[in-house]
Design a protein around this motif. Structure first.
Motif, PDB file in Angstrom:
ATOM      1  N   ASN A 159       0.818  -1.205   0.000  1.00  8.95           N
ATOM      2  CA  ASN A 159       0.000   0.000   0.000  1.00  8.95           C
ATOM      3  C   ASN A 159       0.858   1.264   0.000  1.00  8.95           C
ATOM      4  O   ASN A 159       0.427   2.309  -0.481  1.00  8.95           O
ATOM      5  CB  ASN A 159      -0.940  -0.005   1.204  1.00  8.95           C
ATOM      6  N   GLN A 160       2.060   1.158   0.522  1.00  7.72           N
ATOM      7  CA  GLN A 160       2.941   2.325   0.590  1.00  7.72           C
ATOM      8  C   GLN A 160       3.729   2.549  -0.695  1.00  7.72           C
ATOM      9  O   GLN A 160       4.317   3.607  -0.893  1.00  7.72           O
ATOM     10  CB  GLN A 160       3.907   2.175   1.764  1.00  7.72           C
ATOM     11  N   GLU A 161       3.760   1.540  -1.550  1.00 11.17           N
ATOM     12  CA  GLU A 161       4.478   1.688  -2.818  1.00 11.17           C
ATOM     13  C   GLU A 161       3.742   2.702  -3.685  1.00 11.17           C
ATOM     14  O   GLU A 161       2.525   2.701  -3.775  1.00 11.17           O
ATOM     15  CB  GLU A 161       4.579   0.353  -3.541  1.00 11.17           C
ATOM     16  N   ILE A 162       4.494   3.542  -4.317  1.00 15.35           N
ATOM     17  CA  ILE A 162       3.914   4.577  -5.174  1.00 15.35           C
ATOM     18  C   ILE A 162       4.015   4.120  -6.617  1.00 15.35           C
ATOM     19  O   ILE A 162       5.087   3.775  -7.105  1.00 15.35           O
ATOM     20  CB  ILE A 162       4.639   5.919  -4.983  1.00 15.35           C
ATOM     21  N   ASP A 163       2.896   4.106  -7.291  1.00 15.23           N
ATOM     22  CA  ASP A 163       2.855   3.759  -8.705  1.00 15.23           C
ATOM     23  C   ASP A 163       2.709   5.068  -9.478  1.00 15.23           C
ATOM     24  O   ASP A 163       1.619   5.587  -9.645  1.00 15.23           O
ATOM     25  CB  ASP A 163       1.684   2.816  -8.986  1.00 15.23           C
ATOM     26  N   GLN A 164       3.830   5.602  -9.933  1.00 13.94           N
ATOM     27  CA  GLN A 164       3.845   6.903 -10.600  1.00 13.94           C
ATOM     28  C   GLN A 164       2.969   6.896 -11.849  1.00 13.94           C
ATOM     29  O   GLN A 164       2.279   7.862 -12.130  1.00 13.94           O
ATOM     30  CB  GLN A 164       5.280   7.299 -10.970  1.00 13.94           C
ATOM     31  N   ASP A 165       2.961   5.791 -12.595  1.00  8.75           N
ATOM     32  CA  ASP A 165       2.128   5.723 -13.792  1.00  8.75           C
ATOM     33  C   ASP A 165       0.655   5.837 -13.445  1.00  8.75           C
ATOM     34  O   ASP A 165      -0.111   6.493 -14.145  1.00  8.75           O
ATOM     35  CB  ASP A 165       2.378   4.421 -14.560  1.00  8.75           C
ATOM     36  N   PHE A 166       0.224   5.207 -12.340  1.00  8.52           N
ATOM     37  CA  PHE A 166      -1.171   5.307 -11.923  1.00  8.52           C
ATOM     38  C   PHE A 166      -1.479   6.741 -11.503  1.00  8.52           C
ATOM     39  O   PHE A 166      -2.504   7.295 -11.878  1.00  8.52           O
ATOM     40  CB  PHE A 166      -1.467   4.348 -10.765  1.00  8.52           C
TER      41      PHE A 166
END
Length: 75
Positions: free
Chosen positions: A54-61
């Motif tokens: 949940n803490q991972e950031i998905d820059q594309d999203f």
């Protein structure tokens, strides 16, 4: 479900805890108490994995969140 027999050595305090927990919570066997403890450990591990994911950031999203909308556009 296939089961396997396992022999473990525990300190007296942990053995007594299992015995007392078994009696207090009406488990039929010590194995049931240990299965419950392992289940709870698995849940803790799963929760930790979900927190990490949940803490991972998905820059594309994040870049597609406003596709087709102006930032100041409201519903």
């Amino acid at each position: 479900m296939q089961t396997h027999k396992l022999s473990i050595s525990l300190p007296q305090q942990q053995f007594e805890f299992i015995e007392n927990y078994q009696a207090a919570h009406h488990y039929k066997t010590r194995s049931e108490v240990i299965k419950k403890a392992l289940y709870l450990l698995q849940q803790l591990q799963l929760e930790a994995c979900y927190r990490e994911a949940n803490q991972e950031i998905d820059q594309d999203f994040d870049n597609t969140l406003l596709d087709g909308l102006d930032e100041d556009e409201t519903w």
